[in-house]
Design a protein around this motif. Structure first.
Motif, short mmCIF file in Angstrom:
data_model
loop_
_atom_site.label_atom_id
_atom_site.label_comp_id
_atom_site.label_asym_id
_atom_site.label_seq_id
_atom_site.Cartn_x
_atom_site.Cartn_y
_atom_site.Cartn_z
N GLN A 266 44.77 17.63 23.65
CA GLN A 266 45.77 18.70 23.61
C GLN A 266 45.95 19.24 22.20
OE1 GLN A 266 49.69 17.45 24.82
NE2 GLN A 266 50.61 19.43 24.47
N ALA A 267 46.37 20.50 22.12
CA ALA A 267 46.87 21.10 20.88
C ALA A 267 48.17 21.81 21.20
CB ALA A 267 45.85 22.08 20.30
N ILE A 268 49.06 21.87 20.21
CA ILE A 268 50.37 22.51 20.39
C ILE A 268 50.57 23.62 19.38
CG2 ILE A 268 51.54 20.59 21.51
CD1 ILE A 268 52.07 21.21 17.79
N LEU A 269 51.51 24.51 19.69
CA LEU A 269 51.94 25.54 18.75
C LEU A 269 53.46 25.41 18.57
CD1 LEU A 269 53.42 27.86 20.68
CD2 LEU A 269 51.04 28.47 21.16
N GLY B 107 46.26 24.65 8.60
CA GLY B 107 46.78 23.68 7.65
C GLY B 107 47.86 22.77 8.18
N ALA B 108 48.35 23.04 9.42
CA ALA B 108 49.45 22.23 9.96
C ALA B 108 49.26 22.01 11.45
CB ALA B 108 50.79 22.92 9.69
N PRO B 109 48.21 21.28 11.84
CA PRO B 109 47.91 21.12 13.27
C PRO B 109 48.79 20.07 13.94
CG PRO B 109 46.31 19.92 11.97
CD PRO B 109 47.18 20.65 10.99
N GLY B 110 48.91 20.21 15.26
CA GLY B 110 49.53 19.19 16.08
C GLY B 110 48.63 18.96 17.28
N THR B 111 48.09 17.75 17.41
CA THR B 111 47.09 17.49 18.44
C THR B 111 47.25 16.10 19.04
OG1 THR B 111 45.47 16.63 16.85
CG2 THR B 111 45.39 19.00 17.33
N ASP C 125 45.77 26.12 13.51
CA ASP C 125 44.71 26.68 14.34
C ASP C 125 43.71 25.63 14.79
OD1 ASP C 125 46.01 29.02 13.81
OD2 ASP C 125 44.48 29.85 12.51
N THR C 126 43.54 25.53 16.10
CA THR C 126 42.67 24.52 16.70
C THR C 126 41.91 25.14 17.85
OG1 THR C 126 44.23 22.73 16.15
CG2 THR C 126 42.62 22.29 17.90
N VAL C 127 40.59 24.96 17.87
CA VAL C 127 39.75 25.50 18.94
C VAL C 127 38.92 24.36 19.54
CG1 VAL C 127 37.84 27.04 19.53
CG2 VAL C 127 39.64 27.82 17.96
N PHE C 128 39.06 24.16 20.84
CA PHE C 128 38.23 23.23 21.59
C PHE C 128 37.00 23.96 22.13
CE2 PHE C 128 42.58 21.64 22.08
CZ PHE C 128 42.43 20.29 21.77
N ALA C 129 35.95 23.20 22.39
CA ALA C 129 34.78 23.74 23.08
C ALA C 129 34.37 22.74 24.16
CB ALA C 129 33.61 23.97 22.12
N SER D 29 49.91 23.85 24.66
CA SER D 29 51.35 23.83 24.91
C SER D 29 52.14 24.36 23.74
CB SER D 29 51.80 22.39 25.22
OG SER D 29 53.19 22.29 25.34
N GLY D 30 53.33 24.87 24.04
CA GLY D 30 54.32 25.13 23.02
C GLY D 30 55.05 23.84 22.69
N GLY D 31 56.14 23.97 21.91
CA GLY D 31 57.00 22.82 21.69
C GLY D 31 56.80 22.03 20.43
N SER D 32 55.87 22.45 19.57
CA SER D 32 55.54 21.67 18.39
C SER D 32 55.20 20.24 18.83
CB SER D 32 56.69 21.70 17.38
OG SER D 32 56.33 21.08 16.17
N THR D 33 55.52 19.24 18.04
CA THR D 33 55.11 17.89 18.40
C THR D 33 55.82 17.37 19.65
OG1 THR D 33 56.69 17.01 16.80
CG2 THR D 33 54.40 17.23 16.08
N PHE D 34 56.97 17.93 20.01
CA PHE D 34 57.58 17.57 21.29
C PHE D 34 56.64 17.95 22.45
CE2 PHE D 34 61.29 18.49 18.54
CZ PHE D 34 61.92 17.26 18.60
N GLY D 35 55.92 19.04 22.26
CA GLY D 35 55.03 19.54 23.30
C GLY D 35 53.86 18.63 23.59
N LEU D 36 53.59 17.68 22.70
CA LEU D 36 52.48 16.77 22.95
C LEU D 36 52.72 15.88 24.18
CD1 LEU D 36 51.61 15.75 19.28
CD2 LEU D 36 50.30 17.25 20.79
#
Length: 336
Positions: free
Chosen positions: A105-108, A44-48, A272-276, A69-76
């Motif tokens: 990219q996706a971040i946590l 529900g709260a992605p950062g990509t 939650d984000t999954v690439f393929a 990456s970590g860092g939330s939106t800074f991590g982008l």
């Protein structure tokens, strides 16, 4: 010989950049040549970054790397570092005389884990991304509190970065890499058992199986106390030849592995984000049957990767850091 890692897929390399003082890091998955890719976002709260390019109605079909990456939106910023390394290597699609590498990219969110986040004007993540890309190699890579999993936590024990692989009945290799920073828990009750236990191969995350019987308290929700400090992000790769739409279906089915390994998953504060991705080394003779089997196996390797990431994690090096699974349930530790 299988490494039981993402690097069992030929044609890719994995690199980490880890900053324990920061309590964060980045992981780069670099492909030797462009690969077909897609993405599925269920939190529900992605950062990509650049994930819109991977939609099936968009023109771009292939990418050069995937960044976690970590860092939330800074991590982008990490994707910019990976992109810089790729450009130095002459990678990217040519537009006139300019090469543009693509590294979605996706971040946590790991900003409240106690690390030193006072980095000044610019975040360190572009540098971390560059270092991760430069560190990318074939073969064995570290799991646990490294790269994108450095600062990861869960509702019960320290999160981390995990990976696993398997071969389908049709001979295709499927592998996953994941950074586990869930709002929920990977453990049944308070542990030590993993929700992913039915899929475990050998004793890759302890071999403890499931509890002798399930009690009502095992099924109660266990959630992080700090809202918004979550998100599990990952990638599943196969050597099968897939279209973009087929890769999207694989991402959707691999995402089910998160739900089989974490309870709850895909929460309002998860991203939650999954690439393929598909390297296309092996054609499919029966696309429907083989894609279904690929998704079935992708679900399992993603669930196993989640548990392995938590199993190998270590607590961050400061007082009050979340305890790891190993410190609570490892050798010579109580298991009940």
């Amino acid at each position: 010989m299988s490494l039981n890692l993402l690097t069992d897929i030929a044609g890719l390399r994995v690199g980490h950049a880890t900053d324990l003082a920061l309590g964060s890091g980045a992981t780069a998955i670099v492909f030797d040549r462009p690969v077909t890719a897609a993405v599925h976002v269920s939190g529900g709260a992605p950062g990509t970054r650049d994930t819109d390019l991977l939609r099936t109605d968009m023109t771009v079909e292939q990418v050069d790397a995937i960044v976690l990456s970590g860092g939330s939106t800074f991590g982008l910023d990490a994707a910019g570092g990976v992109q810089a390394a790729l450009r130095e290597d002459g990678r990217g699609t040519m537009f006139g005389s300019i090469a543009i590498p693509l590294a979605p990219q996706a971040i946590l969110f790991d900003l409240l884990n106690g690390g030193n986040k006072d980095w000044g004007r610019f975040s360190p993540y572009r540098t971390l991304g560059y270092e991760a890309a430069r560190a990318a190699s074939e073969g064995v890579f570290a799991l646990g509190s490294v790269g994108a999993g450095t600062g990861a936590t869960t509702a019960t024990v320290k999160g981390g970065l995990g990976s696993a692989s398997a071969v389908t009945r049709h001979g295709h290799t499927v592998a996953a890499i994941v950074a586990v920073n869930a709002v929920g828990s990977p453990l049944v009750g308070d542990g030590p058992w993993f929700w992913a236990a039915p899929f475990e191969q050998g004793e890759e995350f302890g071999g403890l199986g499931l509890p002798p019987r399930f009690l009502p308290e095992h099924q109660l929700s266990r959630l992080k106390g700090q809202a918004g400090t979550a998100t599990t992000i990952g990638l599943v790769v196969t050597d099968a030849a897939l279209s973009k739409a087929q890769a999207r279906r694989l991402a959707i089915m691999a995402d089910d592995g998160l739900a089989r390994a974490i309870l709850p998953a895909h929460a309002p504060t998860d991203g939650d984000t999954v690439f393929a991705a598909a390297t296309a080394a092996r054609p499919m003779a029966n696309p429907i049957a083989e894609l279904t089997e690929l998704g079935h196996v992708a679900t399992q390797v993603m669930a196993r990767a989640v548990a392995k990431g938590v199993y190998h994690a270590q607590a961050l090096p400061w007082a009050g850091a979340q305890a790891s699974w190993g410190s609570r349930f490892g050798p010579n530790q109580p298991t009940s």
